[in-house]
Design an enzyme around this catalytic site. Structure first.
Site, short mmCIF file in Angstrom:
data_model
loop_
_atom_site.label_atom_id
_atom_site.label_comp_id
_atom_site.label_asym_id
_atom_site.label_seq_id
_atom_site.Cartn_x
_atom_site.Cartn_y
_atom_site.Cartn_z
N LYS A 163 -11.90 -12.13 -5.94
CA LYS A 163 -10.56 -11.60 -5.72
C LYS A 163 -9.99 -12.11 -4.39
O LYS A 163 -10.72 -12.19 -3.39
CB LYS A 163 -10.63 -10.06 -5.71
CG LYS A 163 -9.37 -9.34 -5.24
CD LYS A 163 -8.24 -9.37 -6.24
CE LYS A 163 -6.98 -8.69 -5.71
NZ LYS A 163 -5.80 -8.96 -6.54
N CYS B 243 1.03 -15.08 -3.78
CA CYS B 243 0.98 -13.68 -4.20
C CYS B 243 2.40 -13.14 -4.27
O CYS B 243 3.11 -13.12 -3.27
CB CYS B 243 0.15 -12.84 -3.23
SG CYS B 243 0.26 -11.08 -3.64
C1 DHB Z 1 -2.11 -10.11 -6.24
C2 DHB Z 1 -1.42 -10.78 -7.21
C3 DHB Z 1 -1.40 -12.16 -7.20
O1 DHB Z 1 -0.74 -12.89 -8.13
C4 DHB Z 1 -2.08 -12.84 -6.21
O2 DHB Z 1 -2.07 -14.17 -6.22
C5 DHB Z 1 -2.78 -12.15 -5.24
C6 DHB Z 1 -2.79 -10.78 -5.25
C7 DHB Z 1 -2.13 -8.64 -6.23
O3 DHB Z 1 -1.08 -8.04 -6.49
O4 DHB Z 1 -3.18 -8.06 -5.95
#
Ligand code: DHB
Length: 312
Positions: A44, A129
């Site tokens: 993540k 993000c």
């Molecule tokens: C999140 C969503 C994304 O598309 C990303 O690249 C990183 C984090 C999120 O909302 O956690």
């Protein structure tokens, strides 16, 4: 048949692994990915400090895909350093770290930290993000991207990739390609979710997720033509030694085949992993293998990028 691929010297048994952000926040979730047929473990996206993320519901799926506004829930970068060591010892497959610092300097610090961890094979710097209120995606600001990539590349001693947002205009592809070709990362990952989409529940006359008034990143089938276009366009205009990892709307081995035909060296699966669970990886590998056998291809290289265009 040889499904193996190589990204910046890192060998993957086949081209299919998980996309960052789906069931890869905790060590337990990533151990499950380790046990699956996913050819790598992508962690993540992380920040300096641990984060709870946005209020729930923050993920929703329908027949065509998903919407999310998770808000970067993660355990903080130091934990992912520890997880990488544990995962590598257990599963012997490539471990990929994803970096999404809240500030410029956070990205530099996290990349420096991950560079020193032996068990991390590749680093994906997230420029896309869409879910942090008041913070535009870096990948849509070409100057900011240029500056960040330059400084991060300087402190990074591992193969470095960039997770890009989707682009929709040839002029924007050209501008971003200029930045990317200048700094020569080892790979780019196309595409992150389609930012700031909206899915509505007509019956309830209501949004389906809570954060940001219902707006969120769109994944799944909704994205596939955009993913194909981004992979294809960057394949055409990036330096040939910059590998492309395709992601967006993969539901089958045929989808994997199409992304590779467009120019991808590997692919990631997000929404369909959330929908189907860990079996998606093995199923897509088998389907890809069957399709390659039918088409008499013995390796990925034989058809990667070889999309035929209709000439006048
Ligand atoms: C999140 C969503 C994304 O598309 C990303 O690249 C990183 C984090 C999120 O909302 O956690």
């Amino acid at each position: 048949m040889n499904l193996g691929i190589n990204i910046a010297g890192i060998e993957l048994a086949h081209p299919i692994f998980n996309a960052s952000g789906i069931l890869d926040e905790t060590l337990e979730e990533m151990e499950a990915i380790g046990r699956s047929e996913s050819s790598a473990i992508l962690m993540k996206s992380c920040t300096l400090e641990p984060r709870e993320g946005n209020p729930k519901p923050r993920y929703y799926e329908d027949e065509f895909g998903s919407i999310n506004s998770s808000g970067l829930p993660n355990k903080g970068y130091k934990e992912y350093g520890k997880y990488a060591t544990i995962l590598k010892a257990k599963f012997k497959k490539p471990v990929i770290a994803s970096v999404s610092g809240m500030k410029f300097d956070d990205n530099v610090r996290i990349v420096k930290f991950f560079s020193a961890i032996q068990e991390i094979d590749l680093i994906e710097l997230n420029l896309s993000c869409p879910n942090l209120e008041g913070r535009p995606q870096i990948g849509y600001d070409f100057e900011a991207s240029d500056k960040l990539i330059r400084v991060v590349k300087d402190v990074c001693s591992k193969p470095l990739g960039l997770k890009l947002p989707p682009y929709f205009d040839f002029a924007h592809f050209d501008m971003m390609a200029k930045v990317i070709n200048r700094h020569k990362p080892d790979f780019v990952t196309c595409i992150n979710s389609l930012g700031d989409g909206l899915i509505i529940d007509a019956e309830k006359e209501q949004t389906v997720i809570k954060p940001k008034g219902g707006f969120g990143g769109i994944g799944g089938l909704y994205c596939k033509p955009t993913a194909l276009a981004n992979v294809r366009r960057f394949y055409e205009i990036l330096d040939k030694d910059i590998k492309i990892i395709g992601v967006g709307g993969i539901n089958s081995g045929k989808d994997v085949f199409e992304l590779i035909l467009a120019g991808a060296s590997a692919v990631q699966i997000g929404t369909q992993f959330a929908k189907e669970g860990l079996n998606v990886f093995g199923r897509c590998v088998t389907e890809l293998q069957d399709l390659m056998k039918k088409k008499k291809y013995g390796s990925i290289d034989e058809f990667r990028g070889k999309l035929r265009v209709i000439s006048q």
